[in-house]
Design a protein around this motif. Structure first.
Motif, PDB file in Angstrom:
ATOM      1  N   ALA A  66      14.447   6.407   5.867  1.00 43.83           N
ATOM      2  CA  ALA A  66      14.977   7.180   4.760  1.00 43.83           C
ATOM      3  C   ALA A  66      15.744   8.606   5.395  1.00 43.83           C
ATOM      4  O   ALA A  66      14.930   9.139   6.414  1.00 43.83           O
ATOM      5  CB  ALA A  66      14.198   7.510   3.401  1.00 43.83           C
ATOM      6  N   ASP A  67      16.540   9.030   4.672  1.00 46.00           N
ATOM      7  CA  ASP A  67      17.042  10.548   5.131  1.00 46.00           C
ATOM      8  C   ASP A  67      16.534  11.675   4.147  1.00 46.00           C
ATOM      9  O   ASP A  67      16.321  12.689   4.785  1.00 46.00           O
ATOM     10  CB  ASP A  67      18.738  10.552   5.072  1.00 46.00           C
ATOM     11  CG  ASP A  67      19.226   9.417   5.830  1.00 46.00           C
ATOM     12  OD1 ASP A  67      18.820   9.248   6.801  1.00 46.00           O
ATOM     13  OD2 ASP A  67      20.338   8.739   5.150  1.00 46.00           O
ATOM     14  N   LYS A  68      16.255  11.452   2.988  1.00 41.68           N
ATOM     15  CA  LYS A  68      15.655  12.284   2.220  1.00 41.68           C
ATOM     16  C   LYS A  68      14.338  12.238   1.972  1.00 41.68           C
ATOM     17  O   LYS A  68      13.943  11.012   1.483  1.00 41.68           O
ATOM     18  CB  LYS A  68      16.632  12.497   0.829  1.00 41.68           C
ATOM     19  CG  LYS A  68      18.125  12.847   1.102  1.00 41.68           C
ATOM     20  CD  LYS A  68      18.820  13.046   0.099  1.00 41.68           C
ATOM     21  CE  LYS A  68      20.142  13.351   0.060  1.00 41.68           C
ATOM     22  NZ  LYS A  68      20.945  12.014   0.044  1.00 41.68           N
ATOM     23  N   ILE A  69      13.717  13.160   1.478  1.00 36.25           N
ATOM     24  CA  ILE A  69      12.256  12.922   1.195  1.00 36.25           C
ATOM     25  C   ILE A  69      11.771  12.491  -0.012  1.00 36.25           C
ATOM     26  O   ILE A  69      10.718  12.045  -0.260  1.00 36.25           O
ATOM     27  CB  ILE A  69      11.676  14.594   1.350  1.00 36.25           C
ATOM     28  CG1 ILE A  69       9.965  14.510   1.495  1.00 36.25           C
ATOM     29  CG2 ILE A  69      12.026  15.473   0.326  1.00 36.25           C
ATOM     30  CD1 ILE A  69       9.396  14.492   2.709  1.00 36.25           C
ATOM     31  N   GLY A  70      12.890  12.373  -0.941  1.00 33.70           N
ATOM     32  CA  GLY A  70      12.555  11.903  -2.029  1.00 33.70           C
ATOM     33  C   GLY A  70      12.769  10.250  -2.367  1.00 33.70           C
ATOM     34  O   GLY A  70      12.620   9.738  -3.301  1.00 33.70           O
ATOM     35  N   GLU A  71      13.288   9.769  -1.201  1.00 32.10           N
ATOM     36  CA  GLU A  71      13.574   8.281  -1.214  1.00 32.10           C
ATOM     37  C   GLU A  71      12.334   7.369  -1.255  1.00 32.10           C
ATOM     38  O   GLU A  71      11.301   7.766  -0.664  1.00 32.10           O
ATOM     39  CB  GLU A  71      14.370   7.907  -0.066  1.00 32.10           C
ATOM     40  CG  GLU A  71      15.830   8.618  -0.273  1.00 32.10           C
ATOM     41  CD  GLU A  71      16.771   8.070   0.815  1.00 32.10           C
ATOM     42  OE1 GLU A  71      16.683   7.067   1.422  1.00 32.10           O
ATOM     43  OE2 GLU A  71      17.403   9.041   1.345  1.00 32.10           O
ATOM     44  N   PRO A  72      12.407   6.251  -1.431  1.00 38.08           N
ATOM     45  CA  PRO A  72      11.423   5.220  -1.576  1.00 38.08           C
ATOM     46  C   PRO A  72      11.066   4.828  -0.115  1.00 38.08           C
ATOM     47  O   PRO A  72      11.771   5.074   0.751  1.00 38.08           O
ATOM     48  CB  PRO A  72      11.671   4.117  -2.469  1.00 38.08           C
ATOM     49  CG  PRO A  72      13.190   4.225  -2.461  1.00 38.08           C
ATOM     50  CD  PRO A  72      13.440   5.612  -2.402  1.00 38.08           C
ATOM     51  N   MET A  73       9.830   4.305   0.262  1.00 41.90           N
ATOM     52  CA  MET A  73       9.695   3.807   1.501  1.00 41.90           C
ATOM     53  C   MET A  73       9.927   2.399   1.467  1.00 41.90           C
ATOM     54  O   MET A  73       9.472   1.421   1.435  1.00 41.90           O
ATOM     55  CB  MET A  73       7.894   3.684   1.560  1.00 41.90           C
ATOM     56  CG  MET A  73       7.482   5.047   1.658  1.00 41.90           C
ATOM     57  SD  MET A  73       5.755   4.817   1.971  1.00 41.90           S
ATOM     58  CE  MET A  73       5.168   5.471   3.535  1.00 41.90           C
ATOM     59  N   ARG A  74      11.249   2.394   2.004  1.00 42.99           N
ATOM     60  CA  ARG A  74      12.285   1.064   2.129  1.00 42.99           C
ATOM     61  C   ARG A  74      11.747   0.306   3.296  1.00 42.99           C
ATOM     62  O   ARG A  74      11.367   0.876   4.521  1.00 42.99           O
ATOM     63  CB  ARG A  74      13.770   1.365   1.907  1.00 42.99           C
ATOM     64  CG  ARG A  74      14.265   0.862   0.756  1.00 42.99           C
ATOM     65  CD  ARG A  74      15.517   1.095   0.525  1.00 42.99           C
ATOM     66  NE  ARG A  74      16.006   2.038  -0.430  1.00 42.99           N
ATOM     67  CZ  ARG A  74      16.546   3.418  -0.091  1.00 42.99           C
ATOM     68  NH1 ARG A  74      16.805   3.864   1.018  1.00 42.99           N
ATOM     69  NH2 ARG A  74      16.857   4.109  -1.186  1.00 42.99           N
ATOM     70  N   VAL A  75      11.899  -1.019   3.284  1.00 41.58           N
ATOM     71  CA  VAL A  75      11.619  -1.549   4.663  1.00 41.58           C
ATOM     72  C   VAL A  75      13.159  -1.344   5.678  1.00 41.58           C
ATOM     73  O   VAL A  75      14.070  -1.447   5.334  1.00 41.58           O
ATOM     74  CB  VAL A  75      11.755  -3.136   4.213  1.00 41.58           C
ATOM     75  CG1 VAL A  75      13.019  -3.579   3.316  1.00 41.58           C
ATOM     76  CG2 VAL A  75      11.520  -4.246   5.442  1.00 41.58           C
ATOM     77  N   ALA A  76      12.592  -1.606   6.866  1.00 46.76           N
ATOM     78  CA  ALA A  76      13.415  -1.341   7.908  1.00 46.76           C
ATOM     79  C   ALA A  76      14.435  -2.444   8.157  1.00 46.76           C
ATOM     80  O   ALA A  76      15.742  -2.419   8.153  1.00 46.76           O
ATOM     81  CB  ALA A  76      12.603  -0.929   9.392  1.00 46.76           C
ATOM     82  N   ALA A  77      14.151  -3.666   7.801  1.00 38.83           N
ATOM     83  CA  ALA A  77      14.926  -4.795   8.171  1.00 38.83           C
ATOM     84  C   ALA A  77      15.176  -5.670   6.757  1.00 38.83           C
ATOM     85  O   ALA A  77      14.510  -5.106   5.703  1.00 38.83           O
ATOM     86  CB  ALA A  77      14.131  -5.976   9.039  1.00 38.83           C
ATOM     87  N   ARG A  78      16.260  -6.460   6.504  1.00 37.82           N
ATOM     88  CA  ARG A  78      16.583  -6.967   5.661  1.00 37.82           C
ATOM     89  C   ARG A  78      15.787  -8.338   5.142  1.00 37.82           C
ATOM     90  O   ARG A  78      15.482  -9.099   6.165  1.00 37.82           O
ATOM     91  CB  ARG A  78      17.976  -7.322   5.430  1.00 37.82           C
ATOM     92  CG  ARG A  78      18.926  -5.958   5.073  1.00 37.82           C
ATOM     93  CD  ARG A  78      20.498  -6.150   5.108  1.00 37.82           C
ATOM     94  NE  ARG A  78      20.731  -6.188   6.530  1.00 37.82           N
ATOM     95  CZ  ARG A  78      21.499  -6.864   7.009  1.00 37.82           C
ATOM     96  NH1 ARG A  78      22.135  -7.859   6.486  1.00 37.82           N
ATOM     97  NH2 ARG A  78      22.000  -6.599   8.471  1.00 37.82           N
ATOM     98  N   ALA A  79      15.429  -8.492   3.878  1.00 35.98           N
ATOM     99  CA  ALA A  79      14.472  -9.505   3.328  1.00 35.98           C
ATOM    100  C   ALA A  79      15.133 -10.891   3.767  1.00 35.98           C
ATOM    101  O   ALA A  79      14.342 -11.683   4.251  1.00 35.98           O
ATOM    102  CB  ALA A  79      14.393  -9.546   2.079  1.00 35.98           C
ATOM    103  N   GLY A  80      16.596 -11.179   3.750  1.00 34.33           N
ATOM    104  CA  GLY A  80      17.222 -12.363   4.081  1.00 34.33           C
ATOM    105  C   GLY A  80      16.851 -12.690   5.455  1.00 34.33           C
ATOM    106  O   GLY A  80      16.334 -13.966   5.782  1.00 34.33           O
TER     107      GLY A  80
END
Ligand code: HEC
Length: 235
Positions: free
Chosen positions: A79-93
């Motif tokens: 993420a770039d901003k501190i308020g963003e969720p902990m997203r996955v680095a790769a895509r689910a597909g």
């Protein structure tokens, strides 16, 4: 028809409870902040490549005693901003193609994995320590707590490689960077983070419960006084 419906209702429980393995008790606690910080570090380094924690925002990690700067410098890779969720680095597909199964979001996994056999923490603590080499699996790994799991043993460099001996027991065939004791500690920290994340409000929630009860008592007092006031002339 009714029977079928009931079977469906209980299917998820049965699925989790089946193949019931002996669970090792998670030795940690969510009150141990340094352990949770270490767990968060392990999580972003080893798990976020495939699993997201999309209900968790990076800035909540300040509750573990970290500053926003420390979080940005050491933990924020997706993420770039501190308020963003902990997203996955790769895509689910992409992952489904690699492993035949989509890695689930792990925000509430510690609650989802709670079962009749033990807490979610116990299951996670057992699962992350019971990978073993299995040539029959596409990943080269299997797991005693999760048979034919689609996830490879991500922490193998730390733990080393376990194999099943002829008594169907785990044996460390190739040592890892950590001793078995150190590995257990690292996994315990990681599980602590997962437990905390599943319910970061658990401490506050208990206090809120007491506050709500007190509030209701006071409200009852007012309501009762008001009722008396209204009815006093009617009798
Ligand atoms: C290379 C990708 C990858 C990485 C990295 C990875 N996992 Fe997984 N994980 C998977 C996949 C794929 C599954 C689904 C397995 C299945 O359903 O057979 C999974 C399943 C799980 C499950 C079981 C979920 C359930 O069904 O209840 C847990 C718990 C888990 N992973 C925890 C972790 C943790 C903790 C880490 C970091 C140490 C991690 N994973 C790193 C791919 C990964």
């Amino acid at each position: 028809m009714k029977k079928i419906l009931i079977a469906f209702l209980f299917a998820p429980i049965v699925a989790f409870a089946s193949g019931s393995v002996h669970l090792d008790k998670w030795p940690g606690t969510v009150a141990d902040k340094p352990a949770l910080q270490n767990g968060a570090k392990l999580f972003v380094n080893y798990c976020l490549n495939c699993h997201g924690a999309s209900y968790m925002r990076y800035n909540r990690l300040t509750e573990l005693g970290l500053t926003e700067q420390q979080i940005k410098d050491n933990l924020m890779f997706t993420a770039d901003k501190i308020g963003e969720p902990m997203r996955v680095a790769a895509r689910a597909g992409e992952q489904r193609a690699w492993f035949g199964a989509t890695p689930p979001d792990l925000t509430v996994i510690a609650r989802a994995r709670a079962s009749a056999d033990g807490s979610g923490a116990d299951w996670l603590y057992t699962y992350l320590r019971q990978f073993y080499r299995d040539d029959k699996r596409p990943t080269g790994w299997n797991n005693l707590a999760f048979e034919n799991v689609g996830m490879p043993h991500i922490l193998w460099e730390l733990q080393g490689e376990q194999v099943l001996n002829k008594d169907h027991k785990l044996e460390l065939a190739v040592p890892g960077k950590l001793s078995p004791k150190e590995y257990d500690q690292a996994v315990s920290d990681l599980v602590g983070f997962l437990v905390w994340m599943a319910e970061p409000m658990q401490e506050q929630r208990k206090q809120l419960g007491i506050f709500v009860i007190l509030f209701l008592c006071v409200l009852f007092g007012f309501a009762y006084a008001l009722k008396k006031e209204y009815w006093k002339d009617i009798k």
